[in-house]
Write a protein that holds these residues in place. Structure first.
Motif, PDB file in Angstrom:
ATOM      1  N   LYS A   8      14.935  26.828  -0.908  1.00 16.91           N
ATOM      2  CA  LYS A   8      14.249  25.651  -1.437  1.00 16.91           C
ATOM      3  C   LYS A   8      12.845  26.008  -1.917  1.00 16.91           C
ATOM      4  CE  LYS A   8      16.825  22.399   1.392  1.00 16.91           C
ATOM      5  NZ  LYS A   8      16.782  21.345   2.423  1.00 16.91           N
ATOM      6  N   ILE A   9      12.420  25.293  -2.954  1.00 19.41           N
ATOM      7  CA  ILE A   9      11.076  25.469  -3.497  1.00 19.41           C
ATOM      8  C   ILE A   9      10.172  24.435  -2.829  1.00 19.41           C
ATOM      9  CG2 ILE A   9       9.663  25.384  -5.574  1.00 19.41           C
ATOM     10  CD1 ILE A   9      12.238  25.988  -7.148  1.00 19.41           C
ATOM     11  N   PRO A  10       9.135  24.880  -2.098  1.00 22.69           N
ATOM     12  CA  PRO A  10       8.260  23.919  -1.409  1.00 22.69           C
ATOM     13  C   PRO A  10       7.327  23.206  -2.382  1.00 22.69           C
ATOM     14  CG  PRO A  10       7.447  26.154  -1.095  1.00 22.69           C
ATOM     15  CD  PRO A  10       8.743  26.278  -1.858  1.00 22.69           C
ATOM     16  N   PHE A  11       7.006  21.959  -2.059  1.00 13.87           N
ATOM     17  CA  PHE A  11       6.030  21.188  -2.834  1.00 13.87           C
ATOM     18  C   PHE A  11       4.769  21.023  -1.991  1.00 13.87           C
ATOM     19  CE2 PHE A  11       9.851  20.086  -5.045  1.00 13.87           C
ATOM     20  CZ  PHE A  11       9.463  19.797  -6.331  1.00 13.87           C
ATOM     21  N   SER A  12       3.633  20.993  -2.635  1.00 13.94           N
ATOM     22  CA  SER A  12       2.377  20.737  -1.927  1.00 13.94           C
ATOM     23  C   SER A  12       1.857  19.374  -2.339  1.00 13.94           C
ATOM     24  CB  SER A  12       1.339  21.816  -2.246  1.00 13.94           C
ATOM     25  OG  SER A  12       1.065  21.853  -3.633  1.00 13.94           O
ATOM     26  N   GLY A  13       1.178  18.709  -1.414  1.00  8.98           N
ATOM     27  CA  GLY A  13       0.651  17.386  -1.714  1.00  8.98           C
ATOM     28  C   GLY A  13      -0.354  16.968  -0.663  1.00  8.98           C
ATOM     29  N   GLU A  14      -0.616  15.652  -0.584  1.00  9.43           N
ATOM     30  CA  GLU A  14      -1.531  15.108   0.422  1.00  9.43           C
ATOM     31  C   GLU A  14      -0.680  14.614   1.586  1.00  9.43           C
ATOM     32  OE1 GLU A  14      -4.703  15.228   0.293  1.00  9.43           O
ATOM     33  OE2 GLU A  14      -4.939  15.935  -1.763  1.00  9.43           O
ATOM     34  N   PRO A  15      -0.605  15.372   2.694  1.00 12.60           N
ATOM     35  CA  PRO A  15       0.347  15.047   3.757  1.00 12.60           C
ATOM     36  C   PRO A  15       0.110  13.709   4.442  1.00 12.60           C
ATOM     37  CG  PRO A  15      -1.139  16.810   4.437  1.00 12.60           C
ATOM     38  CD  PRO A  15      -1.363  16.596   2.978  1.00 12.60           C
ATOM     39  N   LEU A  16      -1.112  13.191   4.417  1.00 15.65           N
ATOM     40  CA  LEU A  16      -1.394  11.934   5.111  1.00 15.65           C
ATOM     41  C   LEU A  16      -1.862  10.833   4.164  1.00 15.65           C
ATOM     42  CD1 LEU A  16      -3.224  13.369   8.239  1.00 15.65           C
ATOM     43  CD2 LEU A  16      -0.900  12.480   8.127  1.00 15.65           C
ATOM     44  N   GLU A  17      -1.791  11.076   2.865  1.00 16.87           N
ATOM     45  CA  GLU A  17      -2.278  10.094   1.900  1.00 16.87           C
ATOM     46  C   GLU A  17      -1.202   9.744   0.888  1.00 16.87           C
ATOM     47  OE1 GLU A  17      -6.135  10.813   0.140  1.00 16.87           O
ATOM     48  OE2 GLU A  17      -6.614  12.281   1.680  1.00 16.87           O
ATOM     49  N   GLN A  63       4.833   8.564   0.563  1.00 18.16           N
ATOM     50  CA  GLN A  63       5.506   9.674   1.228  1.00 18.16           C
ATOM     51  C   GLN A  63       6.976   9.723   0.807  1.00 18.16           C
ATOM     52  OE1 GLN A  63       3.965  11.877   3.553  1.00 18.16           O
ATOM     53  NE2 GLN A  63       2.085  10.891   2.859  1.00 18.16           N
ATOM     54  N   ILE A  64       7.447  10.920   0.446  1.00 22.37           N
ATOM     55  CA  ILE A  64       8.846  11.123   0.061  1.00 22.37           C
ATOM     56  C   ILE A  64       9.417  12.187   0.985  1.00 22.37           C
ATOM     57  CG2 ILE A  64      10.424  11.791  -1.788  1.00 22.37           C
ATOM     58  CD1 ILE A  64       8.240  10.908  -3.775  1.00 22.37           C
ATOM     59  N   MET A  65      10.442  11.841   1.759  1.00 22.16           N
ATOM     60  CA  MET A  65      10.932  12.732   2.816  1.00 22.16           C
ATOM     61  C   MET A  65      12.448  12.805   2.847  1.00 22.16           C
ATOM     62  SD  MET A  65       8.570  11.691   6.108  1.00 22.16           S
ATOM     63  CE  MET A  65       6.774  11.625   6.006  1.00 22.16           C
ATOM     64  N   GLY A  66      12.928  13.883   3.484  1.00 23.71           N
ATOM     65  CA  GLY A  66      14.333  13.968   3.856  1.00 23.71           C
ATOM     66  C   GLY A  66      14.538  13.228   5.161  1.00 23.71           C
ATOM     67  N   LYS A 107       0.829  -1.197   0.000  1.00 20.86           N
ATOM     68  CA  LYS A 107       0.000   0.000   0.000  1.00 20.86           C
ATOM     69  C   LYS A 107       0.870   1.256   0.000  1.00 20.86           C
ATOM     70  CE  LYS A 107      -3.772  -2.187   2.565  1.00 20.86           C
ATOM     71  NZ  LYS A 107      -4.592  -2.133   3.805  1.00 20.86           N
ATOM     72  N   PRO A 108       0.566   2.238  -0.860  1.00 21.08           N
ATOM     73  CA  PRO A 108       1.342   3.488  -0.883  1.00 21.08           C
ATOM     74  C   PRO A 108       1.345   4.199   0.472  1.00 21.08           C
ATOM     75  CG  PRO A 108      -0.032   3.335  -2.837  1.00 21.08           C
ATOM     76  CD  PRO A 108      -0.440   2.210  -1.944  1.00 21.08           C
ATOM     77  N   LYS A 155      -1.789   9.325  -5.502  1.00 19.73           N
ATOM     78  CA  LYS A 155      -1.442  10.421  -4.597  1.00 19.73           C
ATOM     79  C   LYS A 155      -0.071  10.177  -3.981  1.00 19.73           C
ATOM     80  CE  LYS A 155      -6.217  11.492  -3.296  1.00 19.73           C
ATOM     81  NZ  LYS A 155      -7.194  11.585  -2.178  1.00 19.73           N
ATOM     82  N   PHE A 156       0.696  11.251  -3.860  1.00 18.59           N
ATOM     83  CA  PHE A 156       1.971  11.162  -3.145  1.00 18.59           C
ATOM     84  C   PHE A 156       2.269  12.527  -2.534  1.00 18.59           C
ATOM     85  CE2 PHE A 156       2.997  12.279  -7.508  1.00 18.59           C
ATOM     86  CZ  PHE A 156       3.904  13.316  -7.378  1.00 18.59           C
ATOM     87  N   ASN A 157       3.145  12.540  -1.545  1.00 19.62           N
ATOM     88  CA  ASN A 157       3.449  13.774  -0.823  1.00 19.62           C
ATOM     89  C   ASN A 157       4.957  13.927  -0.687  1.00 19.62           C
ATOM     90  OD1 ASN A 157       2.839  16.111   0.842  1.00 19.62           O
ATOM     91  ND2 ASN A 157       3.616  14.887   2.539  1.00 19.62           N
TER      92      ASN A 157
END
Length: 539
Positions: free
Chosen positions: A494-503, A506-509, A312-313, A339-341
């Motif tokens: 840095k240029i911020p990205f917007s997405g679905e934070p809980l759906e 997830q791609i993170m530092g 599951k994503p 969906k990805f964030n």
């Protein structure tokens, strides 16, 4: 499967206090607070008023009227404070490199509650220094003593210059703080130290109950603050622990936890029953890849196969220690992921616009009375933005230069009917360099051939140059120094990205993953220099 750490904290909090209206939860970052809210809502049987969910930075800011300007403004204010104490003609673009380092030192000095007057004493007070370094670790104390002992190796001139600067730094430190206080500003460490001191001396009275969630390596200010609140009796600490790294001395991840276990106050907050999940449920597979693009392609393959097999994503995390891997990874996300964030920003220094601006400034640096150097001119004419606006004109001009074997190309030879060429290929002095760059960025951003992310890049660079002009004005003395300053500043933006934070996926530092738990974790760039990252510049 073991429950997520934040889920356990949420369930525990609801059992102790089903209302939670008077409780404030403090987290290391916003991402942890967001996931905690999700777990809290899942455990509710009926609606309640939300407890306070804040980060540690927001906790400090809530108890002061001072604000924290951006780093450019802070370094410029430090530049003015420095020249009040040490008069000179050093320009801002030359000062910025080590001014940034000095700001970092002052920030760390305050966050670790160091006696600044004592720290900046000169060698005549070495014995006093040796006797009063209790706020440093043994390793740091040993390093400082070795440094002072080896100071005799300096030549006489170097020694005098170093001592003069060292003796003046405490005056710079106090002058800087005075200037910031007069404007109701402060850097992060300054604000945190002031608030912690006021809370410790009961000048600030804290009402309500506090719960600190998932902290690890505390600064001295955070340690003193949390210890004070625990002693007051209205504070709970939730440690994200596992026996795997807590009890094994070889595991560096448990170093600070082991120290806090011995702490007079914090030691009492550790649970008697430490979970042991990592040794039993973690399954790790290591895969080698050739080049960074190879990593992104392998990841795309793993994700596609995994999602096809039922992975599951929402339970999947991709960690990127190297920010430059972001775009290759995004391009490789399978179509099945709706969906990805992306929680990490994209650095300006990794954009095509950054490369074009670098080339333009280098072209101005290399320009002579005979014209512009062919190296930069050919590179600019071949840049995707200029080719995208009109490929025929750009390619025709490139062929003409190569055919005539020009080394230096006169400005008039580069003139075409295209406005972008007229803006780029003109000589400008240091006093007009920002306007020159802004005009080019604006023209590219508004051209119909520019779309999508490239428009976003143009917008952020235009805003960036406006801010630089607003703070610094035209305090630039040399194009080479300006280029170095530009590179430093752009790397920190840095240029911020917007997405679905809980759906979704997830791609993170690395830092954004603190306190979070996922069933499937893909960790890229496990190479030296990326994980862990290289040391930041500092004294």
């Amino acid at each position: 499967m073991a429950k997520a750490f934040l889920q356990e904290v949420a369930e525990s909090a609801l059992k102790r206090n089903p209302t939670l209206a008077d409780v404030t939860f403090v987290f290391p970052n916003r991402r942890a607070a967001l996931f905690f809210r999700k777990y809290l809502s899942e455990g509710l049987a009926k609606p309640i008023f939300s407890p306070g969910l804040i980060t540690i930075e927001e906790f400090f800011k809530a108890h002061t009227t001072k604000t924290v300007p951006d780093k450019l403004q802070l370094v410029h204010e430090l530049y003015k404070a420095y020249h009040k104490i040490i008069p000179g003609d050093e320009a801002f673009d030359k000062f910025y490199y080590w001014g940034e380092m000095l700001l970092r030192d002052f920030d760390e000095l305050d966050k670790y509650w160091v006696d600044a007057d004592l720290l900046f004493k000169d060698l005549s007070a070495q014995k006093e220094l040796d006797a009063n370094l209790d706020y440093f670790t043994e390793e740091q104390q040993e390093f400082l003593k070795t440094f002072w002992a080896g100071f005799e190796a300096f030549t006489s001139d170097h020694k005098q210059k170093f001592l003069f600067l060292w003796q003046k730094l405490i005056a710079v430190y106090h002058q800087f703080q005075e200037q910031l206080a007069a404007k109701n500003w402060g850097y992060e460490g300054m604000l945190q130290r002031e608030v912690a001191e006021q809370i410790s001396s009961n000048e600030i009275s804290l009402k309500g109950n506090y719960e600190f969630v998932g902290f690890n390596a505390l600064t001295r200010v955070e340690e003193k603050l949390i210890s004070h609140l625990v002693n007051e009796g209205n504070t709970i600490i939730h440690w994200d622990l596992d026996q795997y790294y807590l009890h094994d001395q070889k595991q560096e991840a448990g170093r600070f936890f082991r120290e806090y276990q011995q702490h007079a106050v914090l030691g009492k907050t550790f649970p008697s029953d430490i979970p042991s999940n990592l040794s039993s449920i973690a399954s790790i597979q290591q895969v080698g890849a050739v080049q960074k693009v190879g990593q992104a392609k392998l990841l795309a393959e793993f994700l596609a196969n995994g999602f096809a097999a039922g992975m599951k994503p929402e339970e999947t995390l991709v960690v990127l220690p190297d920010e430059k891997m972001m775009l290759p990874v995004l391009y490789g996300i399978p179509d099945s992921v709706e969906k990805f964030n992306v929680t990490m920003g994209f650095p300006l220094s990794s954009t095509p616009m950054f490369n074009l601006i670098e080339l333009m400034v280098e072209m101005q640096i290399a320009a002579s009375e005979e014209g512009f150097n062919h190296r930069q001119v050919l590179a600019i004419l071949g840049h995707p933005y200029l080719v995208g606006i009109d490929a025929a004109v750009a390619n025709r001009k490139r062929k003409d230069i190569l055919k005539k074997n020009w080394v230096c190309i006169p400005e008039e030879e580069l003139a075409t009917d295209l406005k972008i060429h007229q803006l780029v290929f003109q000589w400008v002095g240091i006093d007009h360099i920002i306007d020159y760059l802004k005009n080019v960025v604006y023209e590219i951003g508004n051209d119909e051939a520019t779309y999508g992310l490239d428009k976003e890049f143009a917008f952020h660079f235009y805003t960036f140059f406006n801010r630089l002009q607003e703070v610094v004005g035209n305090e630039f003395t040399d194009l080479r120094l300006f280029l170095r300053l530009f590179r430093q500043l752009a790397r920190s933006q840095k240029i911020p990205f917007s997405g679905e934070p809980l759906e979704g996926l997830q791609i993170m530092g690395v830092l954004e993953t603190r306190n979070l738990d996922f069933k499937n974790v893909f960790f890229l760039s496990l190479n030296e220099g990326s994980m862990p990252g290289g040391n930041s510049k500092g004294s």
